[in-house]
Design a protein around this motif. Sequence first.
Motif, PDB file in Angstrom:
ATOM      1  N   LEU A 182       0.833  -1.205   0.000  1.00  0.00           N
ATOM      2  CA  LEU A 182       0.000   0.000   0.000  1.00  0.00           C
ATOM      3  C   LEU A 182       0.866   1.253   0.000  1.00  0.00           C
ATOM      4  O   LEU A 182       0.563   2.235  -0.687  1.00  0.00           O
ATOM      5  CB  LEU A 182      -0.920   0.004   1.225  1.00  0.00           C
ATOM      6  CG  LEU A 182      -2.178  -0.862   1.150  1.00  0.00           C
ATOM      7  CD1 LEU A 182      -2.915  -0.820   2.478  1.00  0.00           C
ATOM      8  CD2 LEU A 182      -3.085  -0.389   0.028  1.00  0.00           C
ATOM      9  N   GLY A 183       1.929   1.236   0.780  1.00  0.00           N
ATOM     10  CA  GLY A 183       2.839   2.375   0.800  1.00  0.00           C
ATOM     11  C   GLY A 183       3.465   2.623  -0.554  1.00  0.00           C
ATOM     12  O   GLY A 183       3.569   3.768  -1.015  1.00  0.00           O
ATOM     13  N   LEU A 184       3.874   1.542  -1.220  1.00  0.00           N
ATOM     14  CA  LEU A 184       4.458   1.671  -2.556  1.00  0.00           C
ATOM     15  C   LEU A 184       3.426   2.196  -3.551  1.00  0.00           C
ATOM     16  O   LEU A 184       3.741   3.034  -4.406  1.00  0.00           O
ATOM     17  CB  LEU A 184       4.997   0.327  -3.016  1.00  0.00           C
ATOM     18  CG  LEU A 184       5.665   0.299  -4.393  1.00  0.00           C
ATOM     19  CD1 LEU A 184       6.853   1.250  -4.438  1.00  0.00           C
ATOM     20  CD2 LEU A 184       6.100  -1.124  -4.738  1.00  0.00           C
ATOM     21  N   LEU A 185       2.186   1.732  -3.431  1.00  0.00           N
ATOM     22  CA  LEU A 185       1.123   2.223  -4.304  1.00  0.00           C
ATOM     23  C   LEU A 185       0.923   3.723  -4.117  1.00  0.00           C
ATOM     24  O   LEU A 185       0.780   4.473  -5.095  1.00  0.00           O
ATOM     25  CB  LEU A 185      -0.184   1.481  -4.003  1.00  0.00           C
ATOM     26  CG  LEU A 185      -1.430   1.964  -4.750  1.00  0.00           C
ATOM     27  CD1 LEU A 185      -1.239   1.812  -6.254  1.00  0.00           C
ATOM     28  CD2 LEU A 185      -2.663   1.216  -4.275  1.00  0.00           C
ATOM     29  N   GLY A 186       0.923   4.168  -2.862  1.00  0.00           N
ATOM     30  CA  GLY A 186       0.780   5.596  -2.601  1.00  0.00           C
ATOM     31  C   GLY A 186       1.918   6.401  -3.198  1.00  0.00           C
ATOM     32  O   GLY A 186       1.710   7.499  -3.752  1.00  0.00           O
ATOM     33  N   THR A 187       3.127   5.857  -3.113  1.00  0.00           N
ATOM     34  CA  THR A 187       4.274   6.549  -3.695  1.00  0.00           C
ATOM     35  C   THR A 187       4.162   6.641  -5.212  1.00  0.00           C
ATOM     36  O   THR A 187       4.413   7.694  -5.807  1.00  0.00           O
ATOM     37  CB  THR A 187       5.574   5.819  -3.307  1.00  0.00           C
ATOM     38  OG1 THR A 187       5.757   5.924  -1.896  1.00  0.00           O
ATOM     39  CG2 THR A 187       6.774   6.436  -4.004  1.00  0.00           C
ATOM     40  N   VAL A 188       3.781   5.543  -5.844  1.00  0.00           N
ATOM     41  CA  VAL A 188       3.639   5.545  -7.301  1.00  0.00           C
ATOM     42  C   VAL A 188       2.570   6.542  -7.735  1.00  0.00           C
ATOM     43  O   VAL A 188       2.774   7.326  -8.674  1.00  0.00           O
ATOM     44  CB  VAL A 188       3.303   4.131  -7.802  1.00  0.00           C
ATOM     45  CG1 VAL A 188       2.926   4.161  -9.279  1.00  0.00           C
ATOM     46  CG2 VAL A 188       4.484   3.194  -7.579  1.00  0.00           C
ATOM     47  N   LEU A 189       1.432   6.527  -7.043  1.00  0.00           N
ATOM     48  CA  LEU A 189       0.365   7.472  -7.390  1.00  0.00           C
ATOM     49  C   LEU A 189       0.822   8.915  -7.182  1.00  0.00           C
ATOM     50  O   LEU A 189       0.515   9.804  -7.986  1.00  0.00           O
ATOM     51  CB  LEU A 189      -0.889   7.181  -6.553  1.00  0.00           C
ATOM     52  CG  LEU A 189      -1.602   5.861  -6.843  1.00  0.00           C
ATOM     53  CD1 LEU A 189      -2.776   5.667  -5.882  1.00  0.00           C
ATOM     54  CD2 LEU A 189      -2.080   5.801  -8.287  1.00  0.00           C
ATOM     55  N   GLY A 190       1.565   9.158  -6.109  1.00  0.00           N
ATOM     56  CA  GLY A 190       2.059  10.502  -5.835  1.00  0.00           C
ATOM     57  C   GLY A 190       3.061  10.966  -6.880  1.00  0.00           C
ATOM     58  O   GLY A 190       3.054  12.136  -7.295  1.00  0.00           O
ATOM     59  N   MET A 191       3.932  10.033  -7.304  1.00  0.00           N
ATOM     60  CA  MET A 191       4.906  10.388  -8.342  1.00  0.00           C
ATOM     61  C   MET A 191       4.207  10.687  -9.660  1.00  0.00           C
ATOM     62  O   MET A 191       4.582  11.622 -10.384  1.00  0.00           O
ATOM     63  CB  MET A 191       5.904   9.237  -8.517  1.00  0.00           C
ATOM     64  CG  MET A 191       6.772   8.965  -7.298  1.00  0.00           C
ATOM     65  SD  MET A 191       7.971  10.275  -6.960  1.00  0.00           S
ATOM     66  CE  MET A 191       9.155   9.985  -8.256  1.00  0.00           C
ATOM     67  N   ILE A 192       3.195   9.899  -9.985  1.00  0.00           N
ATOM     68  CA  ILE A 192       2.431  10.157 -11.209  1.00  0.00           C
ATOM     69  C   ILE A 192       1.813  11.551 -11.164  1.00  0.00           C
ATOM     70  O   ILE A 192       1.867  12.310 -12.134  1.00  0.00           O
ATOM     71  CB  ILE A 192       1.345   9.076 -11.397  1.00  0.00           C
ATOM     72  CG1 ILE A 192       1.984   7.728 -11.733  1.00  0.00           C
ATOM     73  CG2 ILE A 192       0.358   9.484 -12.488  1.00  0.00           C
ATOM     74  CD1 ILE A 192       1.007   6.578 -11.766  1.00  0.00           C
ATOM     75  N   GLN A 193       1.222  11.868 -10.000  1.00  0.00           N
ATOM     76  CA  GLN A 193       0.601  13.187  -9.850  1.00  0.00           C
ATOM     77  C   GLN A 193       1.632  14.311  -9.989  1.00  0.00           C
ATOM     78  O   GLN A 193       1.376  15.328 -10.638  1.00  0.00           O
ATOM     79  CB  GLN A 193      -0.096  13.266  -8.488  1.00  0.00           C
ATOM     80  CG  GLN A 193      -0.811  14.585  -8.244  1.00  0.00           C
ATOM     81  CD  GLN A 193      -1.513  14.588  -6.891  1.00  0.00           C
ATOM     82  OE1 GLN A 193      -1.671  13.566  -6.253  1.00  0.00           O
ATOM     83  NE2 GLN A 193      -1.930  15.763  -6.462  1.00  0.00           N
ATOM     84  N   SER A 194       2.817  14.113  -9.398  1.00  0.00           N
ATOM     85  CA  SER A 194       3.860  15.146  -9.469  1.00  0.00           C
ATOM     86  C   SER A 194       4.315  15.372 -10.908  1.00  0.00           C
ATOM     87  O   SER A 194       4.482  16.517 -11.357  1.00  0.00           O
ATOM     88  CB  SER A 194       5.058  14.746  -8.607  1.00  0.00           C
ATOM     89  OG  SER A 194       4.698  14.714  -7.241  1.00  0.00           O
ATOM     90  N   PHE A 195       4.509  14.289 -11.663  1.00  0.00           N
ATOM     91  CA  PHE A 195       4.967  14.440 -13.046  1.00  0.00           C
ATOM     92  C   PHE A 195       3.857  14.968 -13.957  1.00  0.00           C
ATOM     93  O   PHE A 195       4.145  15.634 -14.956  1.00  0.00           O
ATOM     94  CB  PHE A 195       5.517  13.109 -13.567  1.00  0.00           C
ATOM     95  CG  PHE A 195       6.890  12.802 -13.038  1.00  0.00           C
ATOM     96  CD1 PHE A 195       7.985  13.565 -13.425  1.00  0.00           C
ATOM     97  CD2 PHE A 195       7.093  11.771 -12.137  1.00  0.00           C
ATOM     98  CE1 PHE A 195       9.257  13.293 -12.937  1.00  0.00           C
ATOM     99  CE2 PHE A 195       8.359  11.489 -11.641  1.00  0.00           C
ATOM    100  CZ  PHE A 195       9.449  12.261 -12.040  1.00  0.00           C
ATOM    101  N   GLN A 196       2.611  14.677 -13.601  1.00  0.00           N
ATOM    102  CA  GLN A 196       1.516  15.287 -14.353  1.00  0.00           C
ATOM    103  C   GLN A 196       1.520  16.804 -14.173  1.00  0.00           C
ATOM    104  O   GLN A 196       1.316  17.560 -15.138  1.00  0.00           O
ATOM    105  CB  GLN A 196       0.174  14.705 -13.884  1.00  0.00           C
ATOM    106  CG  GLN A 196      -0.136  13.339 -14.448  1.00  0.00           C
ATOM    107  CD  GLN A 196      -1.456  12.792 -13.932  1.00  0.00           C
ATOM    108  OE1 GLN A 196      -1.919  13.191 -12.864  1.00  0.00           O
ATOM    109  NE2 GLN A 196      -2.041  11.887 -14.684  1.00  0.00           N
ATOM    110  N   GLU A 197       1.761  17.237 -12.924  1.00  0.00           N
ATOM    111  CA  GLU A 197       1.822  18.677 -12.670  1.00  0.00           C
ATOM    112  C   GLU A 197       3.002  19.311 -13.406  1.00  0.00           C
ATOM    113  O   GLU A 197       2.907  20.442 -13.924  1.00  0.00           O
ATOM    114  CB  GLU A 197       1.940  18.931 -11.168  1.00  0.00           C
ATOM    115  CG  GLU A 197       0.690  18.542 -10.383  1.00  0.00           C
ATOM    116  CD  GLU A 197       0.883  18.668  -8.887  1.00  0.00           C
ATOM    117  OE1 GLU A 197       2.025  18.970  -8.468  1.00  0.00           O
ATOM    118  OE2 GLU A 197      -0.094  18.458  -8.144  1.00  0.00           O
ATOM    119  N   LEU A 198       4.118  18.575 -13.475  1.00  0.00           N
ATOM    120  CA  LEU A 198       5.274  19.081 -14.207  1.00  0.00           C
ATOM    121  C   LEU A 198       4.972  19.205 -15.705  1.00  0.00           C
ATOM    122  O   LEU A 198       5.359  20.184 -16.363  1.00  0.00           O
ATOM    123  CB  LEU A 198       6.468  18.153 -13.988  1.00  0.00           C
ATOM    124  CG  LEU A 198       7.776  18.543 -14.695  1.00  0.00           C
ATOM    125  CD1 LEU A 198       8.265  19.909 -14.224  1.00  0.00           C
ATOM    126  CD2 LEU A 198       8.845  17.479 -14.450  1.00  0.00           C
TER     127      LEU A 198
END
Length: 207
Positions: free
Chosen positions: A124-140
């Motif tokens: 679950l922690g890894l899933l949260g990290t992956v989702l967060g990274m996706i969101q960060s790169f989308q914002e970029l």
Amino acid sequence: MPIAFEDLGAGGPILAVLAVMSLLSWVLILVKIAQLWHCRSGQPRRAAAFQAWKAGDTAGAAAQLAQGKSPADRITGRAMEALSKGIRGTALDADLTRRGNEELARLGSGLRLLELIAMVSPLLGLLGTVLGMIQSFQELELAQGAANASVLAGGIWQALLTTAAGLLVAIPAAVAAGLFAARIDGAAQSIESAVGELMMLDAHPAI
């Protein structure tokens, strides 16, 4: 500066789930500590009961074990009662096996859930990290490369926070599950040893 729940983005709901799992795991750990505290105790009591049994005081031996708190005390006491009534052989073996399995099943209750928490939390922690990274790169991408580096870094560390939280939940649960399993195995060995010693005394009283 305090972090608001909504500032965590995709990781917020996962952190909430991990918080619930952490609370559940610690409740289970405390319950199992209380339950398993005496599961390997009673060796001096059983030794005294065996001495009484060898001396012919079968009722006194069974009475001593009736006050015991460990599964080995209860199973051995039951075996003494059965032997005193002349119950032996296959019937006694089947009864003791059934009772022993019930004791071990009771000791092991909740252990699978603790192991499941230890296994699922890092995922679950890894899933949260992956989702967060996706969101960060989308914002970029939306900023067309003009995003502030500090804002991007903030999004990344918030994403990594879920991995850290997952590990913090999983490590105590995994350690506790391993220690509890070892203690239950020790209780099973105590039962087998005590019953085996009693059967030997019953078959060869002079030993």
